[in-house]
Design an enzyme around this catalytic site. Sequence first.
Site, PDB file in Angstrom:
ATOM      1  N   HIS A 186      42.730  43.112  36.298  1.00 39.30           N
ATOM      2  CA  HIS A 186      43.556  44.033  36.829  1.00 39.30           C
ATOM      3  C   HIS A 186      43.113  45.333  35.969  1.00 39.30           C
ATOM      4  O   HIS A 186      44.152  46.325  35.849  1.00 39.30           O
ATOM      5  CB  HIS A 186      45.144  43.559  36.718  1.00 39.30           C
ATOM      6  CG  HIS A 186      45.469  42.556  37.441  1.00 39.30           C
ATOM      7  ND1 HIS A 186      45.918  42.758  38.757  1.00 39.30           N
ATOM      8  CD2 HIS A 186      45.488  41.182  37.233  1.00 39.30           C
ATOM      9  CE1 HIS A 186      46.285  41.489  39.328  1.00 39.30           C
ATOM     10  NE2 HIS A 186      45.785  40.504  38.299  1.00 39.30           N
ATOM     11  N   ASP A 197      47.188  48.853  36.604  1.00 37.76           N
ATOM     12  CA  ASP A 197      46.389  47.652  37.342  1.00 37.76           C
ATOM     13  C   ASP A 197      45.484  48.115  38.311  1.00 37.76           C
ATOM     14  O   ASP A 197      44.671  49.250  37.922  1.00 37.76           O
ATOM     15  CB  ASP A 197      47.533  47.309  38.344  1.00 37.76           C
ATOM     16  CG  ASP A 197      47.679  45.703  38.502  1.00 37.76           C
ATOM     17  OD1 ASP A 197      46.530  45.276  39.154  1.00 37.76           O
ATOM     18  OD2 ASP A 197      48.371  44.538  38.318  1.00 37.76           O
ATOM     19  N   GLU A 240      44.779  36.049  35.835  1.00 39.38           N
ATOM     20  CA  GLU A 240      43.803  36.403  36.862  1.00 39.38           C
ATOM     21  C   GLU A 240      42.470  36.840  36.720  1.00 39.38           C
ATOM     22  O   GLU A 240      41.761  37.449  37.456  1.00 39.38           O
ATOM     23  CB  GLU A 240      44.671  37.005  37.967  1.00 39.38           C
ATOM     24  CG  GLU A 240      45.894  36.389  38.707  1.00 39.38           C
ATOM     25  CD  GLU A 240      46.508  37.394  39.808  1.00 39.38           C
ATOM     26  OE1 GLU A 240      47.043  36.374  40.701  1.00 39.38           O
ATOM     27  OE2 GLU A 240      46.559  38.397  39.720  1.00 39.38           O
TER      28      GLU A 240
END
Length: 523
Positions: A248, A187, A305
């Site tokens: 990420h 991440d 995302e």
Amino acid sequence: MKRVMIILLAVLGFCAAGFAQTIIPKPETVVMKTGKFTPNAETKIVLLAQADQLKSAGDLLAGYLKESLGLNLTVTRKPVANAIVLALATKDMGLGSEGYLLDITTGGVKITANSECGVVYGIQSLRQLADASKDIPCMSVRDKPRYGWRGFMLDESRHFFGAAEVYKLLDRMAFYKLNRFHWHLTDMPGWRIEIKKYPKLTSVGGKGCDSDKNAPVKFYTQAEIKKIIAYARIRGIVVVPEIDMPGHATAANRAYPEHSGGGSKRHPEFTFNPGKEATYEYLTDILTETAALFPSPWLHFGGDEAHYGNQQWPSLPEVQTRMKKLKYTKLVEIEHYFNRRMADVISSLGKTTIGWDEVTGSGVKPSQAIVMWWRHNKPKALDAALDKGFKVILCPRVPCYFDFVQHSSHKSGRRWKKKFGDLPKVYAFPEGLIDKYDGKKQAQIMGIQACLWTEKVKEVKRLEFMTFPRIAALAEAAWTQKSNKDYAEFQTRLRSHLKQYAKWGIYYFDPFAPPLVKEPVGP
Ligand code: ACM
């Protein structure tokens, strides 16, 4: 005299039947019997199976009974009296792939199942009973799970806890018959899995954590990961790795900036470059090493995302060229292209992709991917995944994200419009949410999972405080049929489990005395 004896036996029988067994998750049926079985130094663990099939299960049980009763029991394949027998079923008993029978009589114990993991679940029930009392009440348990996916996710990118803590967590998952450990290994702050072809992923990307960008390099070597996978396997748990992409990706991009697709002011260097062919080759190499390391049939590629950091894509020449060639006008189209290509790579590696719910509309096929529904504020995303025919795992932020507080008095941890996942909410899940779906759609739901994100979880004490006892409620929600769930009665059983947590030295949240428990604050 005879009448007195009968009445006495009936009373004894009633008392035994009235014994409240303390197994969590609650089994399908428990028939209490009179009498008890007290294992002693002469008790043997007897394996009734071909060759070494149940050897590790036998050793596992021996270890548990040493811990709970202080006994050093021998494991043998020779049938004897005074035995705890572990057996693979020789005929169909309707137990499915994970069910088991546990028969406790005054003369001994027998656990029967169709599979090694069924036997291991029977062992966990016996272990819980032995933890509660050395005199194990006679009973007959017949049990099998409601859902096949009973998951727990740990984020070790934000904060790294290390193998010793992972072993503990796996054993506690096993205690509760949770069977999928989703390991969030990459991440923004850190890359935590050794990839031999790209050593800088860990030597550079493994540096830092969410609360300290200069924290020393921390990651798992492939040798350590193999040991963790083997430890989990013996306990009936599949370890599912997540390599998050195209977003990420910040830690990876620190190591190999040539594959960065840039980011935003708030999330710099957040994405991989979805236009560059060399980046697809690089990610294919990473997924290939990961797939070879983990026997899991599933590989999680994130997919969440990307819009947090796709702002520079329009100015990257490779992205521009590829978008022109493919006649794309929107950034989401190239994001979806990226998802499809990477899901195809995972398929070619012989694995099923898992992605967060953003991947639903990307053209990845339901035959090649499973969707994890996490955006609890977007119920339509769940409808869409089910409508398209995807199998789905439910882990909505509320009540499944365990970085959310679990009590109104708690200060540290997330809330969403004042909502959070307290014990009753976790227990009641997924009732209410799934009732509107027909049988076919309900059958697409593989199960439920808790996710422990660790931005605000730096220390083990806090990891434990956020996890316990919610993990017990999660386990019962995942394992026990709706018709058999009863929150008030669960709380009675939970009280005895809190005593076990104390014996293990777990820093748990006590839902029965909230103001007395000091909350460890996050960073
Ligand atoms: C997520 O919480 N971004 C899956």
